[in-house]
Design a protein around this motif. Structure first.
Motif, PDB file in Angstrom:
ATOM      1  N   ASP A 325       0.920  -1.397  -0.012  1.00  0.00           N
ATOM      2  CA  ASP A 325      -0.070  -0.032  -0.056  1.00  0.00           C
ATOM      3  C   ASP A 325       0.772   1.308  -0.265  1.00  0.00           C
ATOM      4  O   ASP A 325       0.338   2.339  -0.001  1.00  0.00           O
ATOM      5  CB  ASP A 325      -1.053   0.089   1.292  1.00  0.00           C
ATOM      6  CG  ASP A 325      -2.056  -1.121   1.252  1.00  0.00           C
ATOM      7  OD1 ASP A 325      -2.489  -1.483  -0.114  1.00  0.00           O
ATOM      8  OD2 ASP A 325      -2.514  -1.341   2.094  1.00  0.00           O
ATOM      9  N   GLN A 328       0.029   4.178  -2.466  1.00  0.00           N
ATOM     10  CA  GLN A 328      -1.306   5.223  -2.012  1.00  0.00           C
ATOM     11  C   GLN A 328      -0.881   6.218  -0.934  1.00  0.00           C
ATOM     12  O   GLN A 328      -1.409   7.076  -0.612  1.00  0.00           O
ATOM     13  CB  GLN A 328      -2.312   4.124  -1.869  1.00  0.00           C
ATOM     14  CG  GLN A 328      -2.918   3.495  -2.980  1.00  0.00           C
ATOM     15  CD  GLN A 328      -3.928   2.626  -2.734  1.00  0.00           C
ATOM     16  OE1 GLN A 328      -4.472   2.158  -1.499  1.00  0.00           O
ATOM     17  NE2 GLN A 328      -4.603   1.845  -3.638  1.00  0.00           N
ATOM     18  N   MET A 329      -0.123   5.346  -0.086  1.00  0.00           N
ATOM     19  CA  MET A 329       0.265   6.248   1.205  1.00  0.00           C
ATOM     20  C   MET A 329       1.211   7.298   1.006  1.00  0.00           C
ATOM     21  O   MET A 329       0.821   8.455   1.619  1.00  0.00           O
ATOM     22  CB  MET A 329       1.217   5.421   2.241  1.00  0.00           C
ATOM     23  CG  MET A 329       0.296   4.100   3.056  1.00  0.00           C
ATOM     24  SD  MET A 329       1.259   3.354   4.142  1.00  0.00           S
ATOM     25  CE  MET A 329       0.257   1.972   4.614  1.00  0.00           C
ATOM     26  N   LYS A 330       1.925   7.117  -0.093  1.00  0.00           N
ATOM     27  CA  LYS A 330       2.854   8.214  -0.441  1.00  0.00           C
ATOM     28  C   LYS A 330       1.928   9.420  -1.124  1.00  0.00           C
ATOM     29  O   LYS A 330       2.200  10.675  -1.032  1.00  0.00           O
ATOM     30  CB  LYS A 330       3.982   7.908  -1.294  1.00  0.00           C
ATOM     31  CG  LYS A 330       5.023   7.124  -0.820  1.00  0.00           C
ATOM     32  CD  LYS A 330       5.975   6.671  -1.798  1.00  0.00           C
ATOM     33  CE  LYS A 330       7.283   5.982  -1.022  1.00  0.00           C
ATOM     34  NZ  LYS A 330       8.039   5.434  -2.307  1.00  0.00           N
ATOM     35  N   GLU A 331       0.805   9.067  -1.853  1.00  0.00           N
ATOM     36  CA  GLU A 331      -0.051   9.834  -2.369  1.00  0.00           C
ATOM     37  C   GLU A 331      -0.614  10.796  -1.630  1.00  0.00           C
ATOM     38  O   GLU A 331      -1.034  12.062  -1.625  1.00  0.00           O
ATOM     39  CB  GLU A 331      -0.826   9.207  -3.519  1.00  0.00           C
ATOM     40  CG  GLU A 331      -0.425   8.622  -4.686  1.00  0.00           C
ATOM     41  CD  GLU A 331      -1.146   7.966  -5.520  1.00  0.00           C
ATOM     42  OE1 GLU A 331      -2.475   8.123  -5.434  1.00  0.00           O
ATOM     43  OE2 GLU A 331      -0.643   7.276  -6.729  1.00  0.00           O
ATOM     44  N   LYS A 332      -0.978  10.184  -0.352  1.00  0.00           N
ATOM     45  CA  LYS A 332      -1.932  10.698   0.588  1.00  0.00           C
ATOM     46  C   LYS A 332      -1.069  11.631   1.527  1.00  0.00           C
ATOM     47  O   LYS A 332      -1.545  12.581   2.099  1.00  0.00           O
ATOM     48  CB  LYS A 332      -2.874   9.932   1.246  1.00  0.00           C
ATOM     49  CG  LYS A 332      -3.836   9.233   0.378  1.00  0.00           C
ATOM     50  CD  LYS A 332      -4.907   8.336   1.371  1.00  0.00           C
ATOM     51  CE  LYS A 332      -6.044   7.732   0.404  1.00  0.00           C
ATOM     52  NZ  LYS A 332      -6.892   6.749   1.069  1.00  0.00           N
ATOM     53  N   GLY A 333       0.095  11.279   1.649  1.00  0.00           N
ATOM     54  CA  GLY A 333       1.060  12.286   2.716  1.00  0.00           C
ATOM     55  C   GLY A 333       0.534  11.741   4.111  1.00  0.00           C
ATOM     56  O   GLY A 333      -0.209  11.274   4.387  1.00  0.00           O
ATOM     57  N   GLU A 335       0.639  13.922   6.591  1.00  0.00           N
ATOM     58  CA  GLU A 335      -0.267  14.684   7.464  1.00  0.00           C
ATOM     59  C   GLU A 335      -1.967  14.146   7.280  1.00  0.00           C
ATOM     60  O   GLU A 335      -2.466  13.951   8.411  1.00  0.00           O
ATOM     61  CB  GLU A 335      -0.440  16.302   6.744  1.00  0.00           C
ATOM     62  CG  GLU A 335       0.916  16.776   6.806  1.00  0.00           C
ATOM     63  CD  GLU A 335       1.768  16.689   5.697  1.00  0.00           C
ATOM     64  OE1 GLU A 335       1.417  15.514   4.795  1.00  0.00           O
ATOM     65  OE2 GLU A 335       2.998  17.259   5.247  1.00  0.00           O
ATOM     66  N   SER A 336      -1.956  13.449   6.082  1.00  0.00           N
ATOM     67  CA  SER A 336      -3.635  13.041   5.995  1.00  0.00           C
ATOM     68  C   SER A 336      -3.665  11.581   7.067  1.00  0.00           C
ATOM     69  O   SER A 336      -4.780  11.602   7.631  1.00  0.00           O
ATOM     70  CB  SER A 336      -3.683  12.548   4.705  1.00  0.00           C
ATOM     71  OG  SER A 336      -5.006  11.593   4.631  1.00  0.00           O
ATOM     72  N   PHE A 337      -2.457  10.990   7.231  1.00  0.00           N
ATOM     73  CA  PHE A 337      -2.467   9.841   8.136  1.00  0.00           C
ATOM     74  C   PHE A 337      -2.663  10.221   9.528  1.00  0.00           C
ATOM     75  O   PHE A 337      -3.348   9.483  10.471  1.00  0.00           O
ATOM     76  CB  PHE A 337      -1.099   8.991   7.850  1.00  0.00           C
ATOM     77  CG  PHE A 337      -0.771   8.004   8.900  1.00  0.00           C
ATOM     78  CD1 PHE A 337      -1.652   6.740   9.119  1.00  0.00           C
ATOM     79  CD2 PHE A 337       0.302   8.075   9.851  1.00  0.00           C
ATOM     80  CE1 PHE A 337      -1.219   5.888   9.951  1.00  0.00           C
ATOM     81  CE2 PHE A 337       0.366   7.491  11.013  1.00  0.00           C
ATOM     82  CZ  PHE A 337      -0.399   6.147  10.988  1.00  0.00           C
ATOM     83  N   TYR A 339      -4.065  13.080  10.860  1.00  0.00           N
ATOM     84  CA  TYR A 339      -5.117  13.593  11.201  1.00  0.00           C
ATOM     85  C   TYR A 339      -6.229  12.470  11.041  1.00  0.00           C
ATOM     86  O   TYR A 339      -7.297  12.468  11.810  1.00  0.00           O
ATOM     87  CB  TYR A 339      -5.656  14.633  10.057  1.00  0.00           C
ATOM     88  CG  TYR A 339      -5.152  15.917  10.245  1.00  0.00           C
ATOM     89  CD1 TYR A 339      -5.075  16.579  11.487  1.00  0.00           C
ATOM     90  CD2 TYR A 339      -4.309  16.471   9.337  1.00  0.00           C
ATOM     91  CE1 TYR A 339      -4.569  17.861  11.594  1.00  0.00           C
ATOM     92  CE2 TYR A 339      -3.665  17.715   9.560  1.00  0.00           C
ATOM     93  CZ  TYR A 339      -3.729  18.317  10.478  1.00  0.00           C
ATOM     94  OH  TYR A 339      -3.065  19.513  10.936  1.00  0.00           O
ATOM     95  N   SER A 340      -5.987  11.584  10.237  1.00  0.00           N
ATOM     96  CA  SER A 340      -7.025  10.139  10.649  1.00  0.00           C
ATOM     97  C   SER A 340      -6.877   9.505  11.690  1.00  0.00           C
ATOM     98  O   SER A 340      -7.907   8.692  11.979  1.00  0.00           O
ATOM     99  CB  SER A 340      -6.400   9.307   9.152  1.00  0.00           C
ATOM    100  OG  SER A 340      -5.694   8.752   9.365  1.00  0.00           O
TER     101      SER A 340
END
Length: 364
Positions: A325, A328-333, A335-337, A339-340
């Motif tokens: 995965d 996909q993790m790199k694309e979301k960054g 920061e997104s992780f 905050y989630s």
């Protein structure tokens, strides 16, 4: 990974015979199973490691062998996920065997895995599990005395022969159960001349080991003259060796007399003769009990190693999922992780992840 296990613990010999596979059946069975699968067969167990649902495998196995699933269910032990991996590790280490810590099962597990791999019935998950379990077995053999501590009377008697430095060994009653087991253990070490006496004219042992010198039972006292160690394991109602008769035949060479019969085969007064040592079945049974207590301690150490290695295997498999995965993790960054994390199921879950992240950042 799931596992169905049919062993001596729950299934009598009749059931194990009905569920057993011959070589042609193994390959045929593999072709009928979807996904990864490893079939382990020994004289005391049949185990299937697989990834399809448990009920589906139970049904396929019984259908393949022409058996009723409901009739067979009482004989099945089942394991799933981490439990299946831990069971495999315990089996491969000899922790689930009739003889605690026996070595032969490791070879059987390895061969079962290699056959499945050759037939392309394993992929990343099963390859990782089985290969890491094989390393676990080697670690346990190195770090504990589980496999090196003998509890069999025949094996212990053979070690007494080796410790005595014997070059020639005489076994009176070599074709009997204890005599043949002891003989096989002695023959595992080269450069020992083994002589056997028996009242029978045939034994399968000597077809397998033609180097054994067979002589008539009536010649036993003459043969004692040649031997360094004399072992007796017969069902004779009378002594096979007596002190009175032995004094007519022996010289001053040191000899060890080992009596493995119940009741005694040899006159206990042999130990009163100069240069003669005497050990009976009580000595080896007590030694076996002592060794078994040691094995229980080694087994506890092995369980600790197994638990740690199962955790390592699960982490390795989970990391494989994470790596898949990563794009996909790199694309979301990151920061997104972060905050989630508010969406985690509980504070405890969130706290564990955040604590790990803080530790990772501080050590980066």
């Amino acid at each position: 990974m799931n596992c169905i296990s049919i062993t001596y613990k729950k299934a009598p010999l009749e059931i194990r015979n009905r569920i057993a596979f011959d070589q042609s059946e193994i390959e045929s069975f593999y072709t009928q199973i979807d996904g990864q699968c490893v079939l382990l067969l020994t004289c005391n167990r049949l185990e299937i490691y697989f990834e399809i649902p448990m009920e589906a495998m139970e049904e396929q196995l019984c259908q393949f062998k022409g058996l009723n699933r409901d009739d067979m269910m009482p004989y099945f032990a089942t394991y799933t996920k981490a439990g299946a991996i831990r069971h495999l590790a315990r089996v491969a280490c000899g922790m689930d065997s009739m003889v605690l810590g026996e070595d032969e099962i490791y070879r059987q597990v390895k061969e079962a895995y290699e056959q499945a791999r050759t037939l392309k019935k394993t992929s990343y998950t099963f390859n990782t599990i089985f290969q890491m379990v094989m390393k676990t077995v080697k670690q346990i053999k190195t770090q504990t005395g589980l496999s090196s501590t003998s509890v069999s009377v025949g094996t212990l008697a053979a070690h007494a022969v080796f410790d005595f430095g014997a070059k020639t060994v005489l076994i009176i009653g070599i074709s009997g159960k204890i005599g043949s087991i002891t003989a096989k253990n002695i023959l595992a070490k080269p450069h020992i001349h083994l002589i056997g006496t028996t009242r029978q004219h045939h034994s399968d042992l000597f077809a397998t080991y033609p180097q054994v010198q067979m002589e008539p039972y009536q010649q036993r006292y003459t043969l004692v003259q040649q031997a360094d160690v004399i072992i007796s394991a017969t069902a004779s109602p009378h002594y096979t060796i007596t002190k009175t008769e032995l004094t007519k035949w022996i010289d001053e060479k040191p000899r060890l007399f080992i009596d493995l019969a119940v009741p005694n085969d040899m006159d206990p007064h042999l130990q009163e003769l100069p240069h003669c040592s005497y050990l009976n079945i009580d000595h080896f049974q007590q030694l076996a009990k002592t060794n078994n207590k040691k094995k229980q301690g080694y087994a506890q150490r092995a369980e600790v190693v197994i638990d740690q290695r199962v955790s390592d295997i699960l982490k390795e498999l989970r990391m494989h999922d994470v790596i898949a995965d990563l794009p996909q993790m790199k694309e979301k960054g990151i920061e997104s992780f972060v905050y989630s994390l508010r969406k985690t199921d509980s504070y405890e879950q969130m706290d564990a992840i955040v604590s790990w992240l803080e530790k990772w950042v501080n050590n980066a």
